[in-house]
Write a protein that holds these residues in place. Structure first.
Motif, PDB file in Angstrom:
ATOM      1  N   TYR A   1      13.900  15.443 -16.525  1.00 39.15           N
ATOM      2  CA  TYR A   1      13.195  16.702 -16.332  1.00 39.15           C
ATOM      3  C   TYR A   1      12.250  16.678 -15.138  1.00 39.15           C
ATOM      4  CZ  TYR A   1      15.049  17.330 -20.992  1.00 39.15           C
ATOM      5  OH  TYR A   1      15.896  17.410 -22.064  1.00 39.15           O
ATOM      6  N   GLN A   2      12.220  15.605 -14.390  1.00 40.75           N
ATOM      7  CA  GLN A   2      11.381  15.555 -13.208  1.00 40.75           C
ATOM      8  C   GLN A   2      12.271  15.452 -11.973  1.00 40.75           C
ATOM      9  OE1 GLN A   2       9.764  11.414 -14.242  1.00 40.75           O
ATOM     10  NE2 GLN A   2       9.648  11.416 -12.013  1.00 40.75           N
ATOM     11  N   PRO A   3      11.789  15.903 -10.826  1.00 39.16           N
ATOM     12  CA  PRO A   3      12.600  15.810  -9.603  1.00 39.16           C
ATOM     13  C   PRO A   3      12.988  14.363  -9.305  1.00 39.16           C
ATOM     14  CG  PRO A   3      10.729  17.276  -9.277  1.00 39.16           C
ATOM     15  CD  PRO A   3      10.518  16.615 -10.605  1.00 39.16           C
ATOM     16  N   ILE A   4      14.241  14.181  -8.893  1.00 42.29           N
ATOM     17  CA  ILE A   4      14.777  12.849  -8.625  1.00 42.29           C
ATOM     18  C   ILE A   4      14.835  12.632  -7.116  1.00 42.29           C
ATOM     19  CG2 ILE A   4      16.773  11.344  -8.913  1.00 42.29           C
ATOM     20  CD1 ILE A   4      17.490  13.018 -11.395  1.00 42.29           C
ATOM     21  N   PRO A   5      14.162  11.615  -6.586  1.00 39.94           N
ATOM     22  CA  PRO A   5      14.181  11.389  -5.134  1.00 39.94           C
ATOM     23  C   PRO A   5      15.590  11.055  -4.644  1.00 39.94           C
ATOM     24  CG  PRO A   5      12.413  10.145  -6.193  1.00 39.94           C
ATOM     25  CD  PRO A   5      13.288  10.659  -7.289  1.00 39.94           C
ATOM     26  N   VAL A   6      15.985  11.696  -3.576  1.00 33.03           N
ATOM     27  CA  VAL A   6      17.267  11.411  -2.929  1.00 33.03           C
ATOM     28  C   VAL A   6      17.044  10.541  -1.704  1.00 33.03           C
ATOM     29  CG1 VAL A   6      19.263  12.421  -1.758  1.00 33.03           C
ATOM     30  CG2 VAL A   6      18.319  13.519  -3.808  1.00 33.03           C
ATOM     31  N   THR A   7      16.005  10.866  -0.956  1.00 27.79           N
ATOM     32  CA  THR A   7      15.641  10.048   0.206  1.00 27.79           C
ATOM     33  C   THR A   7      14.168  10.247   0.514  1.00 27.79           C
ATOM     34  OG1 THR A   7      16.090   9.551   2.529  1.00 27.79           O
ATOM     35  CG2 THR A   7      16.267  11.844   1.869  1.00 27.79           C
ATOM     36  N   ASP A   8      13.540   9.206   1.051  1.00 26.67           N
ATOM     37  CA  ASP A   8      12.165   9.334   1.522  1.00 26.67           C
ATOM     38  C   ASP A   8      12.110   9.164   3.039  1.00 26.67           C
ATOM     39  OD1 ASP A   8      12.579   6.663   1.894  1.00 26.67           O
ATOM     40  OD2 ASP A   8      11.163   5.987   0.388  1.00 26.67           O
ATOM     41  N   GLU A   9      13.258   9.370   3.682  1.00 27.02           N
ATOM     42  CA  GLU A   9      13.339   9.201   5.130  1.00 27.02           C
ATOM     43  C   GLU A   9      13.817  10.481   5.810  1.00 27.02           C
ATOM     44  OE1 GLU A   9      15.900   5.854   5.603  1.00 27.02           O
ATOM     45  OE2 GLU A   9      14.312   4.399   5.175  1.00 27.02           O
ATOM     46  N   ALA A  10      13.524  11.620   5.219  1.00 26.43           N
ATOM     47  CA  ALA A  10      13.935  12.893   5.808  1.00 26.43           C
ATOM     48  C   ALA A  10      13.144  13.167   7.082  1.00 26.43           C
ATOM     49  CB  ALA A  10      13.737  14.023   4.808  1.00 26.43           C
TER      50      ALA A  10
ATOM     51  N   ASP B   1       0.845  -1.185   0.000  1.00 30.44           N
ATOM     52  CA  ASP B   1       0.000   0.000   0.000  1.00 30.44           C
ATOM     53  C   ASP B   1       0.884   1.241   0.000  1.00 30.44           C
ATOM     54  OD1 ASP B   1       0.930   0.078   2.602  1.00 30.44           O
ATOM     55  OD2 ASP B   1      -1.016  -0.278   3.547  1.00 30.44           O
ATOM     56  N   ASN B   2       0.390   2.348   0.488  1.00 31.71           N
ATOM     57  CA  ASN B   2       1.137   3.603   0.433  1.00 31.71           C
ATOM     58  C   ASN B   2       1.146   4.270   1.804  1.00 31.71           C
ATOM     59  OD1 ASN B   2       1.246   3.706  -2.665  1.00 31.71           O
ATOM     60  ND2 ASN B   2      -0.951   3.603  -2.249  1.00 31.71           N
ATOM     61  N   GLU B   3       2.200   5.036   2.048  1.00 31.88           N
ATOM     62  CA  GLU B   3       2.263   5.847   3.252  1.00 31.88           C
ATOM     63  C   GLU B   3       2.886   7.192   2.901  1.00 31.88           C
ATOM     64  OE1 GLU B   3       4.724   4.140   6.241  1.00 31.88           O
ATOM     65  OE2 GLU B   3       6.448   3.883   4.922  1.00 31.88           O
ATOM     66  N   THR B   4       2.571   8.194   3.712  1.00 33.99           N
ATOM     67  CA  THR B   4       3.102   9.533   3.477  1.00 33.99           C
ATOM     68  C   THR B   4       4.437   9.688   4.185  1.00 33.99           C
ATOM     69  OG1 THR B   4       0.873  10.440   3.292  1.00 33.99           O
ATOM     70  CG2 THR B   4       2.672  11.996   3.715  1.00 33.99           C
ATOM     71  N   ARG B   5       5.439  10.116   3.428  1.00 31.46           N
ATOM     72  CA  ARG B   5       6.763  10.363   3.991  1.00 31.46           C
ATOM     73  C   ARG B   5       7.272  11.714   3.493  1.00 31.46           C
ATOM     74  NH1 ARG B   5      10.183   4.764   2.956  1.00 31.46           N
ATOM     75  NH2 ARG B   5       8.651   3.277   3.770  1.00 31.46           N
ATOM     76  N   LEU B   6       8.275  12.226   4.202  1.00 24.84           N
ATOM     77  CA  LEU B   6       8.944  13.444   3.750  1.00 24.84           C
ATOM     78  C   LEU B   6      10.008  13.047   2.730  1.00 24.84           C
ATOM     79  CD1 LEU B   6       9.354  15.462   7.065  1.00 24.84           C
ATOM     80  CD2 LEU B   6       7.993  16.109   5.069  1.00 24.84           C
ATOM     81  N   VAL B   7       9.806  13.472   1.501  1.00 25.82           N
ATOM     82  CA  VAL B   7      10.688  13.097   0.402  1.00 25.82           C
ATOM     83  C   VAL B   7      11.537  14.303  -0.003  1.00 25.82           C
ATOM     84  CG1 VAL B   7      10.824  12.257  -1.969  1.00 25.82           C
ATOM     85  CG2 VAL B   7       9.069  11.363  -0.426  1.00 25.82           C
ATOM     86  N   VAL B   8      12.833  14.092  -0.090  1.00 21.44           N
ATOM     87  CA  VAL B   8      13.750  15.123  -0.579  1.00 21.44           C
ATOM     88  C   VAL B   8      14.157  14.745  -1.998  1.00 21.44           C
ATOM     89  CG1 VAL B   8      15.995  16.230  -0.280  1.00 21.44           C
ATOM     90  CG2 VAL B   8      14.592  15.670   1.720  1.00 21.44           C
ATOM     91  N   SER B   9      13.945  15.673  -2.938  1.00 19.20           N
ATOM     92  CA  SER B   9      14.244  15.419  -4.341  1.00 19.20           C
ATOM     93  C   SER B   9      15.151  16.511  -4.888  1.00 19.20           C
ATOM     94  CB  SER B   9      12.949  15.363  -5.169  1.00 19.20           C
ATOM     95  OG  SER B   9      12.060  14.413  -4.645  1.00 19.20           O
ATOM     96  N   ALA B  10      15.816  16.185  -5.988  1.00 17.15           N
ATOM     97  CA  ALA B  10      16.719  17.139  -6.641  1.00 17.15           C
ATOM     98  C   ALA B  10      16.256  17.379  -8.070  1.00 17.15           C
ATOM     99  CB  ALA B  10      18.148  16.610  -6.632  1.00 17.15           C
ATOM    100  N   ASP B  11      16.217  18.648  -8.455  1.00 13.55           N
ATOM    101  CA  ASP B  11      15.854  19.045  -9.815  1.00 13.55           C
ATOM    102  C   ASP B  11      17.149  19.209 -10.611  1.00 13.55           C
ATOM    103  OD1 ASP B  11      15.122  20.327 -12.153  1.00 13.55           O
ATOM    104  OD2 ASP B  11      13.578  21.542 -11.190  1.00 13.55           O
ATOM    105  N   ARG B  12      17.441  18.265 -11.502  1.00 18.49           N
ATOM    106  CA  ARG B  12      18.691  18.305 -12.269  1.00 18.49           C
ATOM    107  C   ARG B  12      18.798  19.568 -13.116  1.00 18.49           C
ATOM    108  NH1 ARG B  12      22.270  14.500 -13.638  1.00 18.49           N
ATOM    109  NH2 ARG B  12      22.301  15.340 -15.761  1.00 18.49           N
ATOM    110  N   THR B  13      17.684  19.990 -13.686  1.00 13.97           N
ATOM    111  CA  THR B  13      17.714  21.179 -14.546  1.00 13.97           C
ATOM    112  C   THR B  13      18.208  22.393 -13.764  1.00 13.97           C
ATOM    113  OG1 THR B  13      15.871  20.295 -15.833  1.00 13.97           O
ATOM    114  CG2 THR B  13      16.341  22.646 -16.048  1.00 13.97           C
ATOM    115  N   GLU B  14      17.712  22.542 -12.536  1.00 10.26           N
ATOM    116  CA  GLU B  14      18.119  23.671 -11.705  1.00 10.26           C
ATOM    117  C   GLU B  14      19.562  23.501 -11.237  1.00 10.26           C
ATOM    118  OE1 GLU B  14      17.975  27.264  -9.947  1.00 10.26           O
ATOM    119  OE2 GLU B  14      16.385  26.380 -11.194  1.00 10.26           O
TER     120      GLU B  14
END
Length: 699
Positions: free
Chosen positions: A137-146, A77-90
């Motif tokens: 072109y989409q944000p790349i997840p670095v961690t979902d355990e922030a 199933d799914n759960e809500t986590r704090l996800v940190v992502s990086a935008d390569r374009t930026e």
């Protein structure tokens, strides 16, 4: 009347025409000048302004549907986590390509710099995992355990972390209820690639660059149902990034849920007993090799006899599918795919193929009857059988004299089947067959569903192999060049003599091929799911089913979109009488035959069991354990590589599985309340008025 022209009137008309012409020419010159000014003098400026006005899309990922067991208990199933992502374009707009930002991010998150950099690099043929195989072109997840503190620092110090995003997001969770990982059955997710987006753009289920899709297992098979449709909000934006309007929008549609036939309680028992049996086998000495059994892998299938539905499926070694969530680390990826990993991503229940050993003898028995040999006839069970200079021995060189086919199954007498196969080979013309040999044994094997996929609703099922004449010729054609090249050597060891023989006539079906085939050895290859299908068909009277794990597709609102009904794939090539005789012989295996020592004290009158043991051998490996069994309700097939004999290595584990299912104690008494699944679960889980699937103890 005077003919003198009115010159005054003519002059006035001429003047008017001249004035009109001047006006038209002036207007054309003015318009042309304005066009020149706009297109030439200020063309670049207006083109830049026009290019700056465009539509931006904001994608809201759909909530992926859950995968549930037969009682409605979530397996994924799914759960809500704090996800940190990086935008390569930026990041690439930074003077150093974002190196410092990523270094600062790694320090904040308590991660290694290399790990963070690897997660945001793009995958290609030269880049090993971990890397990003989704859209750049989409944000790349670095961690979902922030942590909340880390996320707040990123958001409050935006100037220090340009291109870094920290926000709550729904992520996949594999729940392992009752300790059942069900990993290879469930599969895992990873980001969609640009190529996949392009390939799917005209399909009924197009992909967005932000999508995650199933890569194996049920996540892959039912991906189009589970994924749902992402929401897209389209904004008209000018060149300064200011929103000038809102275009048409698509609302997100949550994915549907998949109810399976898996029972997580039975699954947990099966996984536990398989691992324990492998552990126990490693404590046993192999008298042939002089070292302990390696017991390095195994698989179990539990199937409903009357539907082909899979109640449990285990493959060892297994893995935790949660390691893929949020992007897999380099260490985890190496553990799953490296040379020393033993490949836990492989679902050995449907992808592990090996000789069947004596569990194959039910096929040979049916083929012999089809060839005209009576099931209750007398067949010599000698200690060995010779063909020319080659001797084929019975297990432990034991002989039982004249016995029936049923008794041959009960005591697993090899020589009975050697003789039958050799006789049939001779009747078909031996090494020089006629134009249309009967090949009863091979045809029967095909009729039992071997040599082709069962059709289970899991991806990448393998076919196994029936090494008949057609296969022998295709194999020879594929290898004759290498054999013939090796045959040119003057060396005279066994390998070179065999190469010379194969070069000249490797396409021929030899007597040795036939006798090895009769006991599930030689070039025979089967999978556990194939053997489960065969024994379930013997149990139900002769119907082969396409095995299924999915049971129903239920929408997010509780609507039953599709019920996945059992599908017949064929009938066993055996009469009702032969099937009854096979059932009786396999019951004798439990009560007085090769498995009886493992099932002593079993309440056979109340819960009758049937079985066939098997010990398969392959070159340069220890023997493989096979135990195929069934009750009136279920078939359980267990196999372990390099673990020993069928009943010796697998008997205890399989008995404990039946004890758990039916509530049987070690002393043979039955506790109905302790039984996990004394009869197959036919109904779907309860769905409340809000469309929520209610998880229940009994469905």
């Amino acid at each position: 009347m005077s003919n003198i022209p009115d010159t005054g009137r003519t002059s006035r008309i001429t003047i008017r025409l001249i004035v009109i012409q001047i006006l038209v020419v002036s207007l054309l010159l003015t318009l042309g000048g304005r066009l020149w000014y706009l297109q030439i003098r200020q063309g670049d400026e207006y083109q830049e302004a026009a290019a700056g006005n465009h539509v931006q899309q904001v994608v809201q990922p759909a909530v992926r549907g859950s995968i549930l067991d037969a009682r409605g208990v979530p397996l994924a199933d799914n759960e809500t986590r704090l996800v940190v992502s990086a935008d390569r374009t930026e990041l690439l707009r930074q003077r150093d390509g974002g190196e410092q930002v990523l270094a600062d991010l790694a320090e904040l998150l308590g991660m290694e710099e290399e790990e963070v950099r690897n997660k945001v690099r793009l995958c290609d043929s030269q880049t090993p995992q971990p890397c990003w195989n989704g859209s750049p072109y989409q944000p790349i997840p670095v961690t979902d355990e922030a942590t909340t503190e880390q996320a707040l620092q990123i958001r409050e110090r935006g100037e220090a972390f340009p291109g870094i995003i920290a926000e709550p997001a729904a992520v996949r969770r594999y729940t392992a209820p009752d300790g059942a990982s069900t990993s290879q059955v469930l599969g895992y997710l990873s980001p969609v690639t640009d190529e996949e987006v392009e390939d799917a753009k005209d399909s009924d289920s197009p992909l967005l660059r932000s999508d995650q899709i199933g890569r194996s297992g049920l996540e892959r098979t039912y991906d189009s149902y589970l994924r749902g449709s992402a929401g897209v909000t389209r904004y008209e934006v000018d060149k300064f990034g200011r929103v000038t309007g809102e275009a048409d929008n698509d609302e997100a549609v949550a994915g549907a849920n998949i109810v399976t036939s898996i029972d997580s309680r039975v699954q947990a028992v099966v996984e536990k007993e398989l691992l324990q049996a492998m552990k126990d086998a490693r404590q046993q000495r192999d008298e042939i090799t002089g070292r302990n059994y390696e017991a390095d892998s195994g698989a179990v299938v539990v199937m409903e006899n009357d539907t082909g539905r899979v109640v449990a499926m285990a493959s060892a070694p297994d893995y935790d599918p949660n390691v893929w969530v949020g992007g897999i680390s380099g260490g985890d990826y190496q553990e799953l795919t490296g040379e020393d990993s033993n490949y836990p991503l492989l679902n050995r229940a449907i992808q592990g193929q090996s000789p069947a050993g004596s569990t194959f003898k039910v096929v040979t028995s049916a083929g012999a009857v089809n060839a005209g040999y009576p099931f209750e006839g007398n067949y010599d069970c000698s200690s060995s059988y010779s063909i020319g200079s080659q001797t084929f021995r019975n297990f432990e060189s034991t002989g039982y004299g004249p016995i029936s086919l049923g008794r041959a199954l009960e005591v697993s007498c090899n020589t009975v089947f050697y003789r039958l196969a050799h006789q049939e080979w001779q009747k078909d013309g031996g090494s020089s067959p006629g134009d249309d040999p009967n090949d009863f044994l091979y045809e029967t094997a095909h009729g039992f569903g071997l040599g082709k996929p069962t059709g289970i609703d899991l991806p990448a099922e393998v076919t196994g192999r029936v090494p008949d004449r057609e296969w022998k010729r295709s194999y020879w054609e594929a290898n004759k060049d290498s054999w013939c090249e090796m045959a040119k050597s003057d060396e005279n060891d066994f390998a070179h003599r065999l190469a010379r023989e194969n070069c000249e006539e490797g396409w021929k079906l030899r007597a040795g091929d036939a006798v090895n085939f009769s006991i599930g050895q030689g070039d025979v290859l089967v999978t556990p799911i194939q053997m489960a299908s065969i024994y379930a068909a013997i149990a139900n009277g002769g119907t082969l089913y396409e095995p299924t794990v999915g049971k129903a597709v239920i929408g997010a609102d509780g609507t039953v979109i599709e019920e996945i009904e059992p599908t017949e794939s064929g009938k066993l090539p055996a009469s009702e009488q032969t099937i009854r005789q096979l059932r009786q012989a396999t019951e004798d295996v439990v009560t007085t035959g090769t498995a009886s020592w493992r099932f002593a004290g079993w309440p056979q009158d109340e819960v009758p069991l049937y079985a066939k043991t098997g010990t398969a051998t392959t070159d340069n490996k220890q023997s493989r354990s096979w135990l195929t069994t069934f009750s009136d309700d279920y078939t359980i097939v267990m196999t372990m590589d390099q673990a020993g004999t069928g009943s010796g290595a697998s008997g205890v584990a399989v008995r404990r599985m039946y004890e758990a299912i039916y509530g049987v104690s070690e002393d043979g008494s039955i506790d109905r309340e302790a039984a996990l699944l004394p009869q197959p679960m036919r109904d779907l889980p309860e769905i409340d008025e809000n469309g929520t699937i209610i998880a229940g103890e009994d469905g």
